[in-house]
Design a protein around this motif. Structure first.
Motif, PDB file in Angstrom:
ATOM      1  N   GLY A 257       0.816  -1.204   0.000  1.00 49.21           N
ATOM      2  CA  GLY A 257       0.000   0.000   0.000  1.00 49.21           C
ATOM      3  C   GLY A 257       0.849   1.253   0.000  1.00 49.21           C
ATOM      4  N   PRO A 258       0.216   2.409  -0.164  1.00 52.65           N
ATOM      5  CA  PRO A 258       0.964   3.667  -0.253  1.00 52.65           C
ATOM      6  C   PRO A 258       1.762   3.991   1.002  1.00 52.65           C
ATOM      7  CG  PRO A 258      -1.420   4.059  -0.088  1.00 52.65           C
ATOM      8  CD  PRO A 258      -1.242   2.611  -0.354  1.00 52.65           C
ATOM      9  N   GLU A 259       1.230   3.590   2.191  1.00 52.52           N
ATOM     10  CA  GLU A 259       1.983   3.863   3.419  1.00 52.52           C
ATOM     11  C   GLU A 259       3.304   3.105   3.441  1.00 52.52           C
ATOM     12  OE1 GLU A 259      -1.002   2.389   3.335  1.00 52.52           O
ATOM     13  OE2 GLU A 259      -2.439   3.366   4.677  1.00 52.52           O
ATOM     14  N   VAL A 260       3.266   1.881   2.919  1.00 56.93           N
ATOM     15  CA  VAL A 260       4.481   1.064   2.893  1.00 56.93           C
ATOM     16  C   VAL A 260       5.523   1.696   1.970  1.00 56.93           C
ATOM     17  CG1 VAL A 260       5.419  -1.187   2.219  1.00 56.93           C
ATOM     18  CG2 VAL A 260       3.253  -1.059   3.477  1.00 56.93           C
ATOM     19  N   GLU A 261       5.082   2.119   0.792  1.00 56.92           N
ATOM     20  CA  GLU A 261       6.011   2.740  -0.150  1.00 56.92           C
ATOM     21  C   GLU A 261       6.582   4.040   0.412  1.00 56.92           C
ATOM     22  OE1 GLU A 261       5.149   2.810  -4.309  1.00 56.92           O
ATOM     23  OE2 GLU A 261       3.467   1.424  -4.078  1.00 56.92           O
ATOM     24  N   TYR A 262       5.731   4.814   1.076  1.00 53.51           N
ATOM     25  CA  TYR A 262       6.181   6.090   1.623  1.00 53.51           C
ATOM     26  C   TYR A 262       7.157   5.900   2.786  1.00 53.51           C
ATOM     27  CZ  TYR A 262       6.037  10.518   4.156  1.00 53.51           C
ATOM     28  OH  TYR A 262       6.387  11.670   4.820  1.00 53.51           O
ATOM     29  N   LEU A 263       6.826   4.982   3.700  1.00 52.31           N
ATOM     30  CA  LEU A 263       7.630   4.817   4.908  1.00 52.31           C
ATOM     31  C   LEU A 263       8.919   4.038   4.684  1.00 52.31           C
ATOM     32  CD1 LEU A 263       4.796   4.022   7.487  1.00 52.31           C
ATOM     33  CD2 LEU A 263       6.149   6.116   7.377  1.00 52.31           C
ATOM     34  N   PHE A 264       8.859   3.012   3.810  1.00 51.88           N
ATOM     35  CA  PHE A 264       9.987   2.082   3.720  1.00 51.88           C
ATOM     36  C   PHE A 264      10.588   1.975   2.323  1.00 51.88           C
ATOM     37  CE2 PHE A 264       6.879   0.489   6.890  1.00 51.88           C
ATOM     38  CZ  PHE A 264       7.611   0.771   8.036  1.00 51.88           C
ATOM     39  N   ASN A 265      10.024   2.741   1.374  1.00 47.98           N
ATOM     40  CA  ASN A 265      10.523   2.701   0.005  1.00 47.98           C
ATOM     41  C   ASN A 265      10.516   1.273  -0.547  1.00 47.98           C
ATOM     42  OD1 ASN A 265      11.482   3.933  -2.343  1.00 47.98           O
ATOM     43  ND2 ASN A 265      13.618   3.548  -1.803  1.00 47.98           N
ATOM     44  N   GLN A 266       9.455   0.536  -0.190  1.00 47.62           N
ATOM     45  CA  GLN A 266       9.277  -0.843  -0.637  1.00 47.62           C
ATOM     46  C   GLN A 266       7.850  -1.006  -1.148  1.00 47.62           C
ATOM     47  OE1 GLN A 266      11.641  -3.387  -0.251  1.00 47.62           O
ATOM     48  NE2 GLN A 266      13.165  -2.151   0.836  1.00 47.62           N
ATOM     49  N   GLU A 267       7.678  -1.880  -2.175  1.00 47.79           N
ATOM     50  CA  GLU A 267       6.323  -2.157  -2.644  1.00 47.79           C
ATOM     51  C   GLU A 267       5.521  -2.934  -1.606  1.00 47.79           C
ATOM     52  OE1 GLU A 267       6.306  -4.096  -6.389  1.00 47.79           O
ATOM     53  OE2 GLU A 267       7.243  -2.432  -7.469  1.00 47.79           O
ATOM     54  N   ALA A 268       6.200  -3.802  -0.865  1.00 47.18           N
ATOM     55  CA  ALA A 268       5.547  -4.608   0.158  1.00 47.18           C
ATOM     56  C   ALA A 268       6.566  -4.989   1.223  1.00 47.18           C
ATOM     57  CB  ALA A 268       4.928  -5.860  -0.455  1.00 47.18           C
ATOM     58  N   VAL A 269       6.083  -5.316   2.422  1.00 46.85           N
ATOM     59  CA  VAL A 269       6.951  -5.730   3.526  1.00 46.85           C
ATOM     60  C   VAL A 269       6.333  -6.947   4.207  1.00 46.85           C
ATOM     61  CG1 VAL A 269       7.971  -3.462   3.973  1.00 46.85           C
ATOM     62  CG2 VAL A 269       5.806  -4.093   5.077  1.00 46.85           C
ATOM     63  N   LEU A 270       7.157  -7.666   4.946  1.00 47.00           N
ATOM     64  CA  LEU A 270       6.698  -8.788   5.760  1.00 47.00           C
ATOM     65  C   LEU A 270       6.549  -8.322   7.201  1.00 47.00           C
ATOM     66  CD1 LEU A 270       9.008 -11.628   4.381  1.00 47.00           C
ATOM     67  CD2 LEU A 270       6.512 -11.666   4.317  1.00 47.00           C
ATOM     68  N   VAL A 271       5.391  -8.635   7.800  1.00 50.74           N
ATOM     69  CA  VAL A 271       5.132  -8.212   9.177  1.00 50.74           C
ATOM     70  C   VAL A 271       4.703  -9.425  10.002  1.00 50.74           C
ATOM     71  CG1 VAL A 271       3.855  -6.663  10.684  1.00 50.74           C
ATOM     72  CG2 VAL A 271       4.361  -5.968   8.332  1.00 50.74           C
ATOM     73  N   PRO A 272       5.430  -9.777  11.064  1.00 50.66           N
ATOM     74  CA  PRO A 272       5.000 -10.871  11.943  1.00 50.66           C
ATOM     75  C   PRO A 272       3.659 -10.551  12.590  1.00 50.66           C
ATOM     76  CG  PRO A 272       7.306 -10.323  12.328  1.00 50.66           C
ATOM     77  CD  PRO A 272       6.743  -9.238  11.455  1.00 50.66           C
ATOM     78  N   ALA A 273       2.816 -11.556  12.725  1.00 49.75           N
ATOM     79  CA  ALA A 273       1.470 -11.359  13.280  1.00 49.75           C
ATOM     80  C   ALA A 273       1.522 -10.775  14.681  1.00 49.75           C
ATOM     81  CB  ALA A 273       0.712 -12.686  13.282  1.00 49.75           C
ATOM     82  N   ARG A 274       2.571 -11.076  15.442  1.00 50.77           N
ATOM     83  CA  ARG A 274       2.671 -10.568  16.812  1.00 50.77           C
ATOM     84  C   ARG A 274       2.630  -9.037  16.842  1.00 50.77           C
ATOM     85  NH1 ARG A 274       6.340 -12.896  19.596  1.00 50.77           N
ATOM     86  NH2 ARG A 274       7.146 -14.419  18.119  1.00 50.77           N
ATOM     87  N   HIS A 275       3.148  -8.386  15.782  1.00 45.83           N
ATOM     88  CA  HIS A 275       3.202  -6.930  15.760  1.00 45.83           C
ATOM     89  C   HIS A 275       1.895  -6.300  15.262  1.00 45.83           C
ATOM     90  CE1 HIS A 275       7.273  -7.518  16.762  1.00 45.83           C
ATOM     91  NE2 HIS A 275       7.748  -7.703  15.541  1.00 45.83           N
ATOM     92  N   LEU A 276       0.954  -7.135  14.834  1.00 43.64           N
ATOM     93  CA  LEU A 276      -0.313  -6.619  14.326  1.00 43.64           C
ATOM     94  C   LEU A 276      -1.420  -6.634  15.376  1.00 43.64           C
ATOM     95  CD1 LEU A 276      -0.248  -8.415  10.847  1.00 43.64           C
ATOM     96  CD2 LEU A 276       0.248  -6.006  11.300  1.00 43.64           C
ATOM     97  N   VAL A 277      -1.145  -7.266  16.514  1.00 44.77           N
ATOM     98  CA  VAL A 277      -2.152  -7.360  17.571  1.00 44.77           C
ATOM     99  C   VAL A 277      -2.455  -5.961  18.099  1.00 44.77           C
ATOM    100  CG1 VAL A 277      -2.672  -8.255  19.868  1.00 44.77           C
ATOM    101  CG2 VAL A 277      -1.478  -9.703  18.204  1.00 44.77           C
ATOM    102  N   ASN A 278      -3.722  -5.536  17.917  1.00 43.02           N
ATOM    103  CA  ASN A 278      -4.094  -4.180  18.305  1.00 43.02           C
ATOM    104  C   ASN A 278      -5.474  -4.082  18.954  1.00 43.02           C
ATOM    105  OD1 ASN A 278      -5.757  -4.658  16.125  1.00 43.02           O
ATOM    106  ND2 ASN A 278      -4.852  -3.096  14.794  1.00 43.02           N
ATOM    107  N   GLY A 279      -6.096  -5.238  19.217  1.00 47.09           N
ATOM    108  CA  GLY A 279      -7.387  -5.224  19.897  1.00 47.09           C
ATOM    109  C   GLY A 279      -8.583  -5.265  18.988  1.00 47.09           C
ATOM    110  N   PHE A 280      -8.376  -5.095  17.656  1.00 45.49           N
ATOM    111  CA  PHE A 280      -9.533  -5.187  16.758  1.00 45.49           C
ATOM    112  C   PHE A 280      -9.191  -5.938  15.465  1.00 45.49           C
ATOM    113  CE2 PHE A 280      -7.523  -1.060  16.229  1.00 45.49           C
ATOM    114  CZ  PHE A 280      -7.360  -0.920  14.855  1.00 45.49           C
ATOM    115  N   ALA A 281      -8.123  -5.583  14.755  1.00 39.05           N
ATOM    116  CA  ALA A 281      -7.783  -6.288  13.521  1.00 39.05           C
ATOM    117  C   ALA A 281      -7.078  -7.609  13.802  1.00 39.05           C
ATOM    118  CB  ALA A 281      -6.894  -5.417  12.633  1.00 39.05           C
TER     119      ALA A 281
END
Length: 364
Positions: A257-281
């Motif tokens: 997504g656009p946030e990924v390209e803007y923040l990391f200059n990458q088309e896509a990144v790998l994110v471990p599920a542990r870092h996505l735990v936020n109480g709703f998603a």
């Protein structure tokens, strides 16, 4: 292999028949205080304090009818030492942890086989693939009384505030790359979605980056459902999911997504599920003492399409070149010639601080 005991700060469980879905029809050890477990594994996860102060993390001590103890200690510099005493006999080992940035949680796996006269202590970091070993000659078995003291917290027992969980198995448990999907997870194939636990070597799957590829191997393992194995529920419609799926904290998702390209200059990144735990998603999933995970090994570490989102398949790096690591892993039963070599992941893997920053940007 069967998990016999599980301990954390909220609960302690022990059964001679095994825990939860791992339960067997008959006891795996005679219910007598002197019964010996000659082969087994103690696994625990703990936090290491930033100041590196020495402390006893986990262990027990008994003095009757003879001195017996087993202790695991944090040592200066971020390492772990193990000392086992039985009367006049002493076994010990130590592993020094090399610093690679912020990784304050480690997993220790101590396995022994008294009939073969060897034991192995392994230090792993749940968020990377680095493994350190120390081997011990002529280890001592644990009696049923010892096991109950250690795992149920009886008598002179240590279980520090930094400990996350400890578990006991009656077998030599593997280390290294591990499955990370619930077996019922739907994975895209040329004939529609199939449960990942039903796919076998020779089946084919649809991937997110390489079309149709064959499954080289299908793996499964039952693990304690605590710490870095505690399941995470990824909720639809977040992450493009068509339905909720349950994964291990180490399962990595492809996020673009656009946030990924803007923040990391990458088309896509790998994110471990542990870092996505936020109480709703993404939420921690309530579970029993153990859980079974499955995964697929693909030729070039291609991505899987699971319930509408893109997930990483099993990453094994170049483990086939390291005979020791291969022999200690879940891949040990496979012909080495059938194992691929995986180069670096195709996408950048976000560390915890980058993942949190990305989540905040998306929520804004």
């Amino acid at each position: 292999m069967t998990w016999l005991a599980l301990s954390d700060h909220d609960d302690r469980r022990f059964s001679l028949r095994g825990l939860g879905a791992d339960k067997k029809d008959k006891p795996l050890l005679a219910d007598h205080p002197g019964s010996l477990l000659n082969r087994g594994t103690i696994m625990f996860e703990t936090r290491l304090t930033p100041d590196g102060k020495p402390q006893v993390l986990f262990g027990y001590k008994a003095t009757y009818p003879e001195l017996r103890s087993l202790t695991f200690q944090a040592i200066p510099g971020g390492g772990i030492a193990m000392v086992q005493v039985q009367d006049q006999d002493i076994c010990h080992a130590a592993i020094q942890r090399s610093e690679t940035g912020r990784t304050d949680v480690i997993r220790i796996t101590y396995s022994w086989d008294c009939n073969a006269n060897w034991a192995r202590m392994t230090l792993e970091r749940p968020e990377d693939a680095q493994i350190s070993h120390a081997y011990i000659d002529v280890p001592k078995p644990l009696s049923l009384d010892d096991i109950r003291d250690l795992m149920l917290g009886r008598n002179d027992h240590s279980f520090s505030a930094d400990m996350i969980f400890a578990a006991l198995s009656d077998q030599i448990e593997p280390i290294g790359p591990m499955p990370s999907l619930l077996p019922s997870t739907p994975v895209a194939t040329p004939r529609g979605y199939k449960e990942v636990g039903q796919l076998q070597r020779g089946d084919t799957v649809l991937t997110g980056n390489a079309g149709i590829v064959p499954v080289l191997h299908s793996l499964g393992r039952t693990v304690p459902a605590r710490g870095s194995y505690r399941p995470v529920r990824l909720r639809a419609p977040y992450f493009g999911l068509q339905q909720d799926i349950i994964v291990s904290p180490d399962q990595r998702l492809i996020i673009d997504g656009p946030e990924v390209e803007y923040l990391f200059n990458q088309e896509a990144v790998l994110v471990p599920a542990r870092h996505l735990v936020n109480g709703f998603a993404a939420l921690e999933e309530p579970c029993g003492p153990v859980i079974r995970y499955a995964q697929l090994l693909l030729p070039s570490h291609e991505t899987l399409l699971a319930a509408g989102t893109t997930l990483e398949s099993l990453y094994i790096g170049r483990i086939r070149r390291n005979g020791q690591h291969l022999a200690n892993s879940l891949l040990q039963s496979f012909d080495r010639g059938s194992l691929p070599e995986h180069g670096r992941p195709a996408h950048h893997v976000l560390r915890w601080y980058d993942a949190i920053h990305l989540a905040r940007q998306r929520a804004a």
